[in-house]
Design an enzyme around this catalytic site. Structure first.
Site, PDB file in Angstrom:
ATOM      1  N   ARG A 107      -0.909 -11.821  20.933  1.00 29.10           N
ATOM      2  CA  ARG A 107      -0.514 -11.366  22.268  1.00 29.10           C
ATOM      3  C   ARG A 107       0.176 -12.519  22.995  1.00 29.10           C
ATOM      4  NH1 ARG A 107      -2.982  -6.622  22.496  1.00 29.10           N
ATOM      5  NH2 ARG A 107      -5.081  -6.341  21.700  1.00 29.10           N
ATOM      6  N   THR A 145       1.825  -8.544  14.605  1.00 31.22           N
ATOM      7  CA  THR A 145       2.041  -7.156  14.209  1.00 31.22           C
ATOM      8  C   THR A 145       3.100  -6.469  15.058  1.00 31.22           C
ATOM      9  OG1 THR A 145       0.271  -6.417  15.680  1.00 31.22           O
ATOM     10  CG2 THR A 145      -0.332  -6.896  13.388  1.00 31.22           C
ATOM     11  N   HIS A 166       0.841  -1.198   0.000  1.00 41.64           N
ATOM     12  CA  HIS A 166       0.000   0.000   0.000  1.00 41.64           C
ATOM     13  C   HIS A 166       0.871   1.240   0.000  1.00 41.64           C
ATOM     14  CE1 HIS A 166      -3.552  -2.359   0.718  1.00 41.64           C
ATOM     15  NE2 HIS A 166      -2.996  -2.906   1.782  1.00 41.64           N
TER      16      HIS A 166
END
Length: 181
Positions: free
Chosen positions: A171, A156, A111
Site C-alpha cells: 500500500r 499486487t 496456476h
C-alpha cells in the site's frame, strides 16, 4: 565459453534487436557476477547497456509454443542475488532500476483455475525504480517511474510514479519520494 557469451547464446544472441558485437561488445552490455540460471523454451531478451546480474539470478522465458516471450531490460539496471524473473508473456524493466536480492518478478502464477488456460498479464517496471529485498511483483502490475518498493513487499496492484509502497499487499506509504541511484 564465458558466462556472458553463454547467456546470449541461449537467448539466440539478440540484444536490443541487434546481433552482439555490433555495439561495443559484451562488456558494455552485461556483467554477470557468479552463477546465472537461464531457462528458455520460447523467448528472447532485449538488454540495454550496463546491465548487472549478481550471483544466482534466475531468468525463465517459458511461454506457449506459438507465442514468443519477451524480457526487456533497460540501461544501468542491477538485479540482486537470487532474484528470479519468470516471463510467460512480457516483462519490461526500465532504465536506472535497482532490484535487490531475493526478489521474484512474474507475469504469471503457474496456476490454471478455469480450464487449461493460465492467466498471464504483462509486468512493466518504470525508470529509476528501487525494489527492496524479498519483494514479490505479481502479474499485471505497472510500477511507475521513480517508485520505491519497501523490503518484503508483495505488489499486487499498480504503483503510481514517485510512490513509496510497502506491506503485504503493498500500500502507498508516501507519495512524491525522490531517491538517487
Amino acid at each position: 565459453m564465458g558466462k556472458v557469451k553463454y547467456f546470449f547464446s541461449i537467448l539466440r544472441g539478440e540484444c536490443m534487436g541487434h546481433k552482439l558485437g555490433v555495439f561495443g561488445g559484451f562488456k558494455k552490455r552485461l556483467s554477470v557476477y557468479g552463477k546465472l540460471r537461464v531457462i528458455r523454451e520460447s523467448g528472447k531478451a532485449e538488454l540495454g547497456r550496463y546491465v548487472k546480474l549478481y550471483p544466482n539470478v534466475k531468468i525463465s522465458l517459458c511461454g506457449e509454443k506459438d507465442k514468443l516471450t519477451t524480457l526487456k531490460i533497460g540501461n544501468n539496471v542491477a538485479i540482486g542475488d537470487r532474484t528470479e524473473i519468470h516471463v510467460g508473456e512480457y516483462i519490461e524493466i526500465g532504465d536506472n532500476t535497482l532490484i535487490s536480492w531475493d526478489c521474484c518478478i512474474m507475469d504469471r502464477d503457474y496456476h490454471k483455475f478455469d480450464g487449461d488456460v493460465e492467466i498471464k498479464r504483462p509486468v512493466k517496471i518504470g525508470n529509476k525504480v528501487w525494489i527492496g529485498c524479498n519483494c514479490l511483483i505479481m502479474k499485471g502490475v505497472t510500477i511507475g517511474n521513480g517508485a520505491v518498493i519497501a523490503a518484503g513487499s508483495v505488489v499486487t496492484r499498480d504503483v503510481p510514479d514517485g510512490a513509496l509502497v510497502g506491506g503485504n499487499p503493498a500500500r502507498i506509504i508516501r507519495e512524491n519520494v525522490t531517491w538517487q541511484p
